[in-house]
Scaffold this active site. Structure first.
Site, PDB file in Angstrom:
ATOM      1  N   LYS A 192       0.822  -1.191  -0.042  1.00  0.00           N
ATOM      2  CA  LYS A 192       0.154   0.072  -0.041  1.00  0.00           C
ATOM      3  C   LYS A 192       0.813   1.280  -0.058  1.00  0.00           C
ATOM      4  CE  LYS A 192      -2.232  -1.149   3.776  1.00  0.00           C
ATOM      5  NZ  LYS A 192      -1.559  -2.264   4.074  1.00  0.00           N
ATOM      6  N   THR A 193       1.805   1.445   1.063  1.00  0.00           N
ATOM      7  CA  THR A 193       2.715   2.483   0.947  1.00  0.00           C
ATOM      8  C   THR A 193       3.447   2.622  -0.208  1.00  0.00           C
ATOM      9  OG1 THR A 193       2.652   2.335   3.290  1.00  0.00           O
ATOM     10  CG2 THR A 193       4.373   3.704   2.482  1.00  0.00           C
ATOM     11  N   ASP A 205      -2.138   7.822   3.719  1.00  0.00           N
ATOM     12  CA  ASP A 205      -1.812   6.622   4.438  1.00  0.00           C
ATOM     13  C   ASP A 205      -2.418   6.393   5.687  1.00  0.00           C
ATOM     14  OD1 ASP A 205      -0.445   4.297   3.956  1.00  0.00           O
ATOM     15  OD2 ASP A 205       1.446   4.867   4.276  1.00  0.00           O
ATOM     16  N   GLU A 206      -2.291   5.237   6.040  1.00  0.00           N
ATOM     17  CA  GLU A 206      -2.862   4.408   7.125  1.00  0.00           C
ATOM     18  C   GLU A 206      -4.139   5.244   7.612  1.00  0.00           C
ATOM     19  OE1 GLU A 206      -1.156   2.413   8.915  1.00  0.00           O
ATOM     20  OE2 GLU A 206       0.972   2.457   8.581  1.00  0.00           O
ATOM     21  N   GLN A 246      -5.791  -3.128  10.898  1.00  0.00           N
ATOM     22  CA  GLN A 246      -4.481  -2.382  11.721  1.00  0.00           C
ATOM     23  C   GLN A 246      -4.715  -1.067  12.345  1.00  0.00           C
ATOM     24  OE1 GLN A 246      -0.700  -2.733   9.626  1.00  0.00           O
ATOM     25  NE2 GLN A 246      -1.726  -3.402   7.917  1.00  0.00           N
ATOM     26  N   ARG A 306       4.670  -7.697  10.849  1.00  0.00           N
ATOM     27  CA  ARG A 306       5.789  -7.011  10.716  1.00  0.00           C
ATOM     28  C   ARG A 306       6.899  -7.974  10.110  1.00  0.00           C
ATOM     29  NH1 ARG A 306       3.838  -2.983   9.292  1.00  0.00           N
ATOM     30  NH2 ARG A 306       2.028  -4.365   9.725  1.00  0.00           N
TER      31      ARG A 306
HETATM   32  P1  ATP Z   1       1.705  -2.113   5.885  1.00  0.00           P
HETATM   33  O1  ATP Z   1       0.369  -2.499   6.006  1.00  0.00           O
HETATM   34  O2  ATP Z   1       2.398  -3.053   7.090  1.00  0.00           O
HETATM   35  O3  ATP Z   1       1.691  -0.851   6.206  1.00  0.00           O
HETATM   36  P2  ATP Z   1       1.977  -1.967   3.152  1.00  0.00           P
HETATM   37  O4  ATP Z   1       0.884  -2.596   2.588  1.00  0.00           O
HETATM   38  O5  ATP Z   1       2.146  -0.503   3.346  1.00  0.00           O
HETATM   39  O6  ATP Z   1       2.182  -2.554   4.556  1.00  0.00           O
HETATM   40  P3  ATP Z   1       4.538  -1.880   2.063  1.00  0.00           P
HETATM   41  O7  ATP Z   1       5.456  -1.308   3.149  1.00  0.00           O
HETATM   42  O8  ATP Z   1       4.368  -0.826   0.913  1.00  0.00           O
HETATM   43  O9  ATP Z   1       3.211  -2.438   2.433  1.00  0.00           O
HETATM   44  O10 ATP Z   1       5.195  -2.977   1.274  1.00  0.00           O
HETATM   45  C1  ATP Z   1       5.551  -4.344   1.872  1.00  0.00           C
HETATM   46  C2  ATP Z   1       7.029  -4.981   1.260  1.00  0.00           C
HETATM   47  O11 ATP Z   1       6.774  -5.338   0.066  1.00  0.00           O
HETATM   48  C3  ATP Z   1       8.104  -3.754   0.999  1.00  0.00           C
HETATM   49  O12 ATP Z   1       9.133  -4.228   1.307  1.00  0.00           O
HETATM   50  C4  ATP Z   1       7.788  -3.264  -0.361  1.00  0.00           C
HETATM   51  O13 ATP Z   1       9.072  -2.803  -0.830  1.00  0.00           O
HETATM   52  C5  ATP Z   1       7.578  -4.678  -1.105  1.00  0.00           C
HETATM   53  N1  ATP Z   1       6.641  -4.732  -2.152  1.00  0.00           N
HETATM   54  C6  ATP Z   1       5.504  -4.428  -2.297  1.00  0.00           C
HETATM   55  N2  ATP Z   1       4.983  -4.535  -3.620  1.00  0.00           N
HETATM   56  C7  ATP Z   1       6.019  -5.171  -4.237  1.00  0.00           C
HETATM   57  C8  ATP Z   1       6.269  -5.608  -5.636  1.00  0.00           C
HETATM   58  N3  ATP Z   1       5.273  -5.317  -6.427  1.00  0.00           N
HETATM   59  N4  ATP Z   1       7.389  -6.172  -6.286  1.00  0.00           N
HETATM   60  C9  ATP Z   1       8.420  -6.051  -5.201  1.00  0.00           C
HETATM   61  N5  ATP Z   1       8.232  -5.852  -3.619  1.00  0.00           N
HETATM   62  C10 ATP Z   1       7.054  -5.269  -3.345  1.00  0.00           C
HETATM   63 MG    MG Z   2       2.238   0.795   4.825  1.00  0.00          MG
END
Ligand code: ATP
Ligand code: MG
Length: 647
Positions: free
Chosen positions: A35-36, A226-227, A257, A602
């Site tokens: 997402k981020t 975000d969040e 979350q 995490r």
């Molecule tokens: P959270 O809910 O914990 O905030 P999130 O959904 O924001 O998580 P991110 O932190 O953006 O997730 O991504 C999680 C991990 O997966 C990061 O290390 C990111 O770089 C990797 N990642 C996400 N999408 C891809 C992709 N398409 N290819 C490779 N790596 C990815």
């Molecule tokens: Mg995130």
């Protein structure tokens, strides 16, 4: 700026979200699905499509998250293209707006921002004027400040909150509200805002001033959050006002979350988004890039226990790794030793200290661990928050013990005296002189002498402590730290904490945790020696370089972060979920389960849930714990069970 290959660097769902048409966009997806990352790429995409940096506003939760996001975006698109872009926490952005337009809502632009110390001194002044100073039956300033703050964050009338909180007590509700009103007036006349005012006033600015609202709506053509699951009602309105009816608002989050309900956040904001924005494009990311499948299994199963939430399964892309571990341990010390030995093993496999983290539900859960880390020379840092023994309430009760052990400890004496009504630093120093620079709380004659010298206002309180200590055996006081602290709590400090601290229950929980821990030492002296070892610490240990330190922190602070190796402390029922949260009929257990979800997600490679089975009580008795209900709910086959050996 490097060339971004959007197709290669994002999956199909992420790409679709990044390239979404203008309008309202919701990305709702579980942990670690990118997402981020998607948000950051969206910024890059917009910039590539000639949207100017100054037309973009990025909002998030913590300063750390905001900084990281800006950094990632800069890395992707190059700093110069982002000139003029605003990014930061809600408070940060609110402040920037108010600095430009504060006079429209009746402030000068050079208003000052009150930090929590300023807030306290201001409200204390009002207390004095209103004759509540030293009034023991009246709630302490901090308690009122936190109540007013919760009302502000929920955008509620403080009256409801105050009436609710002091129901069934003798507290004069009207007097409390009068203080609230005076506090508001006083801030205004000082041209000052506290943190909550920043949010509220920014919202008012947009609400009440069409011109300003239109200006910002026009300027920030793209608003991204975000969040989003942790927005409170004020932040929610702020975002709505900024993006207008048909604005380009993109929100990202995961209702699983949402862990700030206790501060007024409401995860329904994210669930209701499609209703509030009927044309919203909704994207659901399901592929998790972070964790090995075994970890996701734990996450998926645990959150299924909250059926009221928007169920979204996580699919793993990573290859199977090690199964998450449930470590059945004897007690807190065993847990600490087990973790350290595991970490050493992992280091031999190539992980660094900085790749590992130890997370916990409450600060006091990490007590034995901090001690062992220190003993073993493991370099560690606590992510925000103070080390356990450096917290005010812990130091407050420790000063009694310090004096029992060393009657010449002036610092401890001064601290203890300052807890009494009507005694400040100066007064305490004077008392010290009058007592010939020594005071042993265990000796009747010392206490009697002090009794005569304490100023009138503090005398009644001191008399209670005196009476409690009088009834105790002086030899016992030197031997049994827990018992001594218990007397102190019963006679005075318990009440002091209730009146003094916001969230006093968790402070008392810390103190109780400390007493149980102290119960394991043969004397006050032995206990204090260990504590001293903790506080005078040399930060460096056996790290490879300065950056390589192990991080410890609460689960709340770990939001949005990821670590290859995660240990979770005290996954024992009654500790996590915390006993007191379960009494909260208002979704206490659900929020605890979301915390469990946050902490498990995490971990990238190795997740270890530690479940010590007993805690020694101060009186030598023990309490037994079953593993957390969140662990029990997982069913069989998900975790590999391990029993720590002897260390
Ligand atoms: P959270 O809910 O914990 O905030 P999130 O959904 O924001 O998580 P991110 O932190 O953006 O997730 O991504 C999680 C991990 O997966 C990061 O290390 C990111 O770089 C990797 N990642 C996400 N999408 C891809 C992709 N398409 N290819 C490779 N790596 C990815
Ligand atoms: Mg995130």
């Amino acid at each position: 700026m490097r060339t971004i290959d959007f197709e290669a660097e994002l999956n199909g769902e992420q790409l679709a979200a990044v390239q979404a048409e203008d309008g309202a966009v919701l990305i709702i997806a579980a942990a670690g699905t990118g997402k981020t990352r998607t948000l950051v790429y969206r910024v890059a995409y917009l910039v590539q499509h000639d949207v100017r940096g100054e037309n973009i506003l990025l909002l998030t939760f913590t300063n750390k998250a905001a900084a990281e996001m800006m950094e990632r975006a800069r890395e992707l698109v190059g700093g110069e293209k982002l000139t003029g872009m605003w990014g930061g926490t809600f408070h940060h952005v609110a402040n920037r707006m108010l600095r430009e337009h504060a006079e429209r809502i009746g402030y000068r632009r050079d208003y000052s921002i009150l930090d929590s110390d300023d807030q306290k001194s201001l409200i204390k002044q009002i207390y004095e004027e209103q004759g509540h100073k030293g009034d023991k039956t009246f709630p302490k300033p901090e308690v009122l400040l936190s109540l007013f703050s919760l009302a502000a964050n929920k955008n509620q009338d403080p009256r409801d909150m105050v009436v609710d909180r002091f129901r069934d007590t003798k507290v004069d509700v009207e007097a409390v509200l009068r203080i609230g009103n005076l506090y508001e007036e006083r801030k205004k006349s000082l041209n000052a805002m506290d943190f909550d005012d920043l949010l509220i006033n920014a919202m008012r600015l947009l609400e009440e001033h069409e011109g300003t609202r239109e200006y910002y709506q026009h300027r920030f053509r793209y608003v991204m959050v975000d969040e989003y699951q942790d927005t409170n009602p004020v932040q929610y309105s702020f975002v709505r006002l900024l993006s207008g009816e048909n604005g380009n608002l993109l929100v990202v989050g995961d209702d699983f979350q949402s862990i700030y309900g206790w501060r007024g956040a409401d995860y329904r904001n994210i669930l209701d988004f499609p209703e509030q924005h009927p044309n919203a494009q909704v994207f659901k990311l399901v592929t998790n890039y972070r964790s090995v499948p075994g970890i996701l299994d734990v996450a998926n199963r645990c959150i299924a226990g909250n059926p009221e939430q928007f169920q979204k399964e996580l699919l793993a892309v990573r290859e199977a790794g090690v199964k998450p571990t449930l470590a059945m341990l004897q007690d807190g010390t065993h847990q600490a030793r087990y973790i350290i030995s595991r970490m050493r093993l992992l280091r031999r496999q190539g992980y660094q200290w900085a790749d590992m983290t130890i997370l916990y539900r409450a600060h006091y859960h990490a007590l034995e661990l901090q001690l062992e880390l220190q003993r073993e020379g493991v370099p560690y840092q606590i992510t925000s928050g103070v080390r356990f023994f450096e917290q005010a309430h812990i130091k407050d009760v420790l000063c009694l013990l310090r004096l029992i052990q060393n009657p010449r400890d002036e610092l401890a004496f001064v601290r203890m005296m300052c807890l009494l009504p009507g005694v400040g630093n100066k007064g305490a120093a004077k008392l010290w002189g009058l007592l010939s620079r020594r005071f042993d709380p265990g000796l009747s004659e010392d206490r009697n002498l002090l009794m005569e010298k304490v100023p009138k206002r503090g005398r009644e309180t001191w008399a209670q402590v005196h009476a409690a200590l009088e009834a105790a055996d002086p030899a016992m006081l030197k031997r049994n730290a827990a018992e001594a602290v218990q007397l102190y709590l019963d006679s005075f400090y318990d009440e002091y904490a209730v009146e003094t601290f916001d969230r006093y229950d968790s402070r008392l929980e810390d103190i109780n945790g400390m007493m149980d821990f102290a119960g394991g030492f043969p004397s006050v002296e032995a206990f204090l020696n260990d504590v001293a070892l903790q506080t005078n610490l040399d930060e460096r240990g056996e790290a490879d370089d300065e950056q390589d330190v192990l991080r410890l922190g609460t689960i709340h602070q770990s939001k949005g972060l990821e670590f290859p190796v995660v240990f979770v402390l005290w996954c024992s029922d009654g500790m996590f979920p915390a006993g007191r949260s379960l009494e909260d009929a208002d979704g206490g257990e659900s929020e605890e389960r979301r915390l469990f979800y946050v902490v498990t997600t995490r971990a990238k490679d190795v997740l270890t849930l530690c479940a010590p089975q007993m805690r020694r009580q101060r009186d030598g008795g023990v309490v037994y714990y079953a593993p957390s209900r969140f662990v029990a709910e997982l069913g069989s086959g998900v975790l590999q069970e391990e029993r720590g050996g002897y260390y």
